[in-house]
Scaffold this motif. Structure first.
Motif, mmCIF file in Angstrom:
data_model
loop_
_atom_site.group_PDB
_atom_site.id
_atom_site.type_symbol
_atom_site.label_atom_id
_atom_site.label_comp_id
_atom_site.label_asym_id
_atom_site.label_seq_id
_atom_site.Cartn_x
_atom_site.Cartn_y
_atom_site.Cartn_z
ATOM 1 N N LEU A 69 0.833 -1.202 0.000
ATOM 2 C CA LEU A 69 0.000 0.000 0.000
ATOM 3 C C LEU A 69 0.870 1.256 0.000
ATOM 4 O O LEU A 69 0.560 2.238 -0.674
ATOM 5 N N ARG A 70 1.952 1.209 0.772
ATOM 6 C CA ARG A 70 2.876 2.345 0.811
ATOM 7 C C ARG A 70 3.476 2.582 -0.569
ATOM 8 O O ARG A 70 3.551 3.710 -1.044
ATOM 9 N N GLY A 71 3.904 1.481 -1.225
ATOM 10 C CA GLY A 71 4.458 1.603 -2.578
ATOM 11 C C GLY A 71 3.435 2.175 -3.549
ATOM 12 O O GLY A 71 3.747 3.062 -4.353
ATOM 13 N N GLY A 72 2.192 1.692 -3.460
ATOM 14 C CA GLY A 72 1.127 2.221 -4.319
ATOM 15 C C GLY A 72 0.857 3.686 -4.023
ATOM 16 O O GLY A 72 0.643 4.496 -4.929
ATOM 17 N N ILE A 74 2.987 5.826 -2.751
ATOM 18 C CA ILE A 74 4.131 6.608 -3.254
ATOM 19 C C ILE A 74 4.017 6.781 -4.758
ATOM 20 O O ILE A 74 4.244 7.879 -5.291
ATOM 21 N N GLU A 75 3.639 5.713 -5.451
ATOM 22 C CA GLU A 75 3.465 5.796 -6.903
ATOM 23 C C GLU A 75 2.359 6.790 -7.269
ATOM 24 O O GLU A 75 2.523 7.628 -8.157
ATOM 25 N N LEU A 77 1.354 9.227 -5.404
ATOM 26 C CA LEU A 77 1.851 10.551 -5.039
ATOM 27 C C LEU A 77 2.752 11.110 -6.132
ATOM 28 O O LEU A 77 2.643 12.290 -6.497
ATOM 29 N N GLU A 78 3.626 10.286 -6.679
ATOM 30 C CA GLU A 78 4.508 10.739 -7.759
ATOM 31 C C GLU A 78 3.698 11.106 -9.005
ATOM 32 O O GLU A 78 3.984 12.109 -9.658
ATOM 33 N N LYS A 79 2.675 10.284 -9.301
ATOM 34 C CA LYS A 79 1.813 10.618 -10.443
ATOM 35 C C LYS A 79 1.097 11.946 -10.202
ATOM 36 O O LYS A 79 0.997 12.777 -11.094
ATOM 37 N N ALA A 80 0.592 12.117 -8.984
ATOM 38 C CA ALA A 80 -0.112 13.358 -8.651
ATOM 39 C C ALA A 80 0.841 14.551 -8.729
ATOM 40 O O ALA A 80 0.476 15.618 -9.228
ATOM 41 N N ARG A 81 2.073 14.367 -8.252
ATOM 42 C CA ARG A 81 3.059 15.449 -8.347
ATOM 43 C C ARG A 81 3.376 15.771 -9.793
ATOM 44 O O ARG A 81 3.510 16.942 -10.160
#
Length: 183
Positions: A69-72, A74-75, A77-81
Motif C-alpha cells: 500500500l505504501r508503494g502504491g 508513493i506511486e 503521489l509521484e503521479k499526482a506530483r
C-alpha cells in the motif's frame, strides 16, 4: 529467602485434611514443581507457539500489505506530483499566453484607435478643404456677379443704342465665323 521458607514451613503446620497436604521439604518438592511447570509450559507452549507463529504471520502479512500500500501510495503521489507540475506549467503557459494576448489586443486596440483618429483627422481636413473651396467659390461668384453688374452698368452708361447694335452685330459675325470654321 528465609521469610519465603518460613511461610512454607508455617503452611506445613496446618492440619492435613485427608490425603491432601503440603510438603514442606523444599528440596524434595522443587524438582516436582519444576517438572509440573515445565510440563504445563510444554503442553500449553505448543498451542502458544502456534498462536505466536500465527500472530507472527499475520504481522508479517500486515507489514507486506502495508509495504505494498505504501508503494502504491508513493506511486500515486509521484503521479499526482507529475500531474501537478504539468498543470502548473500549463497554468503558467496560459498565464503568459493570456498576458501576451492581452498585450496584443491592447496594441491592436491602440493601433485601431490611432487609425480611426487619423481617418477622422483626414475627414476633418477634407471637410475643411471642401468648406474652404465652397467659400472661395461663393466669393468668386459674388465677385464675378458684382464685376459683371459693374461692367453691365458701365457698358449701359457708356453705350448708346447705335454702339450697342454695332457691338452685337460684330459679336454675331464672330460667332458665325466660328461656326463655319467648326463645320
Amino acid at each position: 529467602m528465609k521469610n519465603v521458607t518460613d511461610s512454607f514451613v508455617s503452611l506445613g503446620h496446618w492440619p492435613s485434611a485427608g490425603s491432601f497436604g503440603f510438603n514442606t521439604d523444599i528440596l524434595a518438592t522443587n524438582p516436582i514443581n519444576l517438572s509440573v511447570v515445565i510440563g504445563v509450559l510444554i503442553f500449553f507452549g505448543k498451542g502458544l507457539s502456534d498462536l505466536l507463529d500465527n500472530r507472527k504471520q499475520r504481522i508479517l502479512n500486515t507489514i507486506r500489505n502495508s509495504e505494498e500500500l505504501r508503494g502504491g501510495a508513493i506511486e500515486q503521489l509521484e503521479k499526482a506530483r507529475a500531474r501537478l507540475r504539468k498543470v502548473e506549467m500549463e497554468a503558467d503557459q496560459f498565464r503568459v499566453n493570456g498576458y501576451s494576448e492581452i498585450e496584443r489586443e491592447k496594441l491592436n486596440l491602440i493601433n485601431s484607435t490611432y487609425k480611426t483618429l487619423e481617418q477622422l483627422e483626414n475627414y476633418k481636413n477634407e471637410t475643411i478643404q471642401f468648406e474652404q473651396q465652397r467659400a472661395i467659390n461663393q466669393v468668386r461668384q459674388r465677385v464675378f456677379q458684382q464685376a459683371l453688374q459693374g461692367a453691365l452698368g458701365t457698358l449701359n452708361s457708356c453705350l448708346n443704342n447705335e454702339l450697342h447694335l454695332r457691338t452685337v452685330s460684330a459679336n454675331i459675325g464672330m460667332l458665325g465665323a466660328m461656326k463655319e470654321i467648326t463645320d
